[in-house]
Structures are given as C-alpha cells and as structure tokens.
Enzyme design. Structure first.
Site: not given
Length: 404
Positions: A159, A262
């Site tokens: 990202h 994550e």
C-alpha cells in the site's frame, strides 16, 4: 413394494370339447381365485428377495463409498503444499539486487531480458516482446506440471504511505511501539484503520501509470485480485487498477481476504473497519465467504508474533493455491504480510517501499505426510516506554492533515 391384487379376467382354455371359460362349470370363480393366490405368492417371494438381497447390497455400496471418501479425505489431510520460488525471471530474485535501490517502475517490474527455452517454437522470428515470451514460458510450466504441482505469478503490491507511517516516522519507532501506536491518533491526525496520505495516493497513482506502461509492453494481466481489508490497501488497489485497460476491472472488483492483513493486535492502525463501512466506501469490492461484520482478529492487549503471522499467510496461500485456478494473481497488502509471503515461498528477503510492487514466480507441490512442525512464538505485549513519549519533543504533533 406391496403387489397390487386384482381379479383376473376370465379367459378361454382348450378342452376336448373346445374352448371353455376359466370359470368353473357352475359359474364360480374358484379356479381364478387359486390363480390369483398363486400369483400373489410369486410376487411376495420376489418382494422378499428384493428386501433380503437388494437392500443389503445398497447398504454395502453406501458404506464402501463412504469409506473411500473417508480414505480420500485422510490422504488429503495427511499431505501439504510445499512452496518454493522459481528464480531467474526477475531482478529481485538475484542476491546482488539491492532492495533499497530497486526501482520497480524503471526496471519493468524487474523483468530480466533473457531467452527462454520455449522461445524457439513460440517466437521463431524473435519479434515478440519479453512479457509475451515470459507468459508463454510460465504457461508451459503450468501445462507440463506433474500431478499436484501448481505454478502462479504473484504480483505483490504494498500500500501507499498511510497516516500511521508518518506518525511512526515522526515519533520514532520506540515511542510509536510503546505508546502512540496504541492511540487512535493525536491532536492533528487519526490513524485508526489508517488511510492514505496525499503522498500515499500519489504512490498508488505511480503504480497505476507503471501498469499502463507495462500493458503497452504486453504484461500478462492479473486474472485474480486480492486485497487486505485495511483501508490503506483498499484505496491503493482502487487507485492502482481502476480504469486500466485490463480484463475484469470494469468495475474493479477485487476479493477482500481477511488473512492478507498486516500484523494483528495492539496497533490501532491495523484494526479494520466494519464490513458495512467497507461495503459503503467500496461497493464493488467482493468479500470472501464468512467475512465478519466486526474485526474479531484484532486484540487490544497483544500483538501477533512474526512466526504466527507467517503461519497465517501460509494459510492464505494454501487457500489461494487450492481454490483459484488462475495463474497470474495480484495481492495488495502490507510490509509485514509481504515479508511473510516471501518467507513462506522461500524467496530472499526483499523489503518494499510504500507503494512498490514486485512479481514472484511460485511453485507449489503437494507432498505426502504431515507438514513439518513450525515453531510459533506467542503474542507479545506493548513494550514499556523507557522515556516519556508525550514529552515536549512530541508536542508538535504529526504534520499531516486530519483524515475526515
């Protein structure tokens, strides 16, 4: 089945005097009743035969089939997927490629300009671009793979920069881990389920233009798109792929995978939004089956260990490799998730900058037996702050605009 009994109709029979009715001379139907009783007896015997022979046979077949299914499940459960990286296609596979200096845009995603053993038949005149010859080589590996062997090309994208990245950079990792990462934000910014900064959006736009360039060079289009449920990945994937001249992205509909997120726990930036909030902001995105309304994986008191994260990402790869028959797959994820994926597939460590992307050729082979035992470290708690993290040096706050 119970036989249906009905009276037989009178019929002719031959005697010395010619044809006679099957009824008695006195007009009675004793002979017919006898005939019916005889037929009833035969039918009853056949019914008993069916019950005593056919039903046990059916039971035997049912048990046999169930046993075979059980054996098949047992065989499958006593095997596992072994992953490995297939080197020689990309610069990031090479040990002398410096991750800190690697430019995925300028290097055509790292694709090595080389000749493949499949070029002679596919490109006899030598006029096809490198990406086309690469795709042909990969698909030949897929065609020639033995039983239980699968190949995929994973486009691993990180990202763009999020508000949490800026905050950690400003406060320092020590103060971030022991205090600020546990907060929802400060007086100028919020980083719960962190959104992209303007810089992060720009990094996703850079990825978009990089894909545009490689499309002109005949890069094989991803056939499946997966994305983490955290907002910074949802937004990065949207900016990167929406509007590209690629199949299956009008509209862009990636599948949101819970396990692709994550490292989980403690840090509020890694706590996802509700399913309803995600669906409202990204109405075209698809949720994997069983995706919960609320985040049931994030824990405010403990943080997932690196080894536990890698085990989780292995499960994600097992899911994709066993349920997705496509060869070229895009995954928009996080630094930690990508680190674990590379570890699971045996790739060299290769840290990606925010917004960067690398392709990796992966081989998965089903191996008989139990998977080798992995050491899974327990979760950790937040470290104790050695100094006051809210001191005068941090009073300025993070110099970014508050995300509405």
């Amino acid at each position: 089945m119970i036989p249906l009994i009905r009276r037989a109709r009178p019929h002719a029979r031959w005697t010395d005097d010619g044809p006679r009715s099957s009824f008695g001379d006195d007009g009675s139907d004793e002979e017919v009743d006898g005939h019916v009783a005889y037929e009833d007896s035969r039918r009853s015997c056949r019914s008993i035969f069916r019950i005593t022979i056919v039903i046990p046979v059916l039971i035997f077949v049912t048990v046999l089939v169930a046993g075979l299914i059980s054996m098949a499940e047992s065989v499958f459960s006593s095997s596992y997927l072994k992953y490995s990286t297939v080197p020689g296609f990309f610069l990031q596979d090479e040990l002398d490629t410096d991750p800190n200096a690697f430019d995925y845009v300028a290097s055509n995603f790292g694709l090595i300009n080389r000749i493949y053993d499949t070029d002679g038949e596919f490109d006899p005149h030598g006029d096809k671009p490198q990406w086309e010859r690469f795709e042909n080589k990969i698909r030949s590996l897929v065609r020639e793979a033995g039983k239980g062997v699968h190949y995929k090309v994973l486009f691993l994208g990180r990202h763009g920069e999020g508000y949490h990245n800026v905050a950690e950079s400003f406060y320092g990792t020590e103060a971030w881990d022991c205090y600020w990462s546990l907060q929802d934000g400060n007086e100028t910014s919020t980083w719960v389920d962190a959104h992209l900064t303007e810089k992060g959006i720009g990094q996703a736009e850079t990825a978009h233009h990089a894909w545009e360039k490689q499309i002109e060079n005949k890069v094989p289009a991803p056939e499946s798109y997966y994305v983490s449920p955290l907002n910074r990945c949802l937004a990065t994937a949207s900016v990167t792929f929406s509007g590209l001249d690629l199949p299956n992205i009008d509209p862009f509909q990636p599948t949101i995978k819970e396990l692709l997120r994550e490292t989980m726990g403690l840090h509020t930036c890694d706590r996802r939004s509700s399913k309803s909030a995600i669906a409202e902001e990204y109405p075209h995105y698809k949720f994997e089956p069983g995706f919960s309304e609320d985040d049931v994986l994030w824990d405010a008191k403990s943080r997932e260990s690196d080894s536990a994260r890698s085990a989780r990402l292995r499960k994600l790869l097992d899911d994709i490799f066993t349920t997705d028959g496509n060869v070229f797959v895009s995954l928009t994820a996080h630094s930690g998730a990508i680190t674990s994926i590379l570890e699971v597939v045996g790739h060299r460590k290769f840290q990606l900058a925010t917004g960067a992307m690398i392709p990796v050729v992966v081989k998965a082979e089903r191996v008989s037996g139990e998977r080798p035992e992995e050491k899974i470290d327990p979760p950790t708690t937040a470290p104790k702050c050695e100094v006051d993290p809210t001191g005068a040096s941090t009073a300025r706050g993070v110099a970014v605009s508050t995300k509405a």
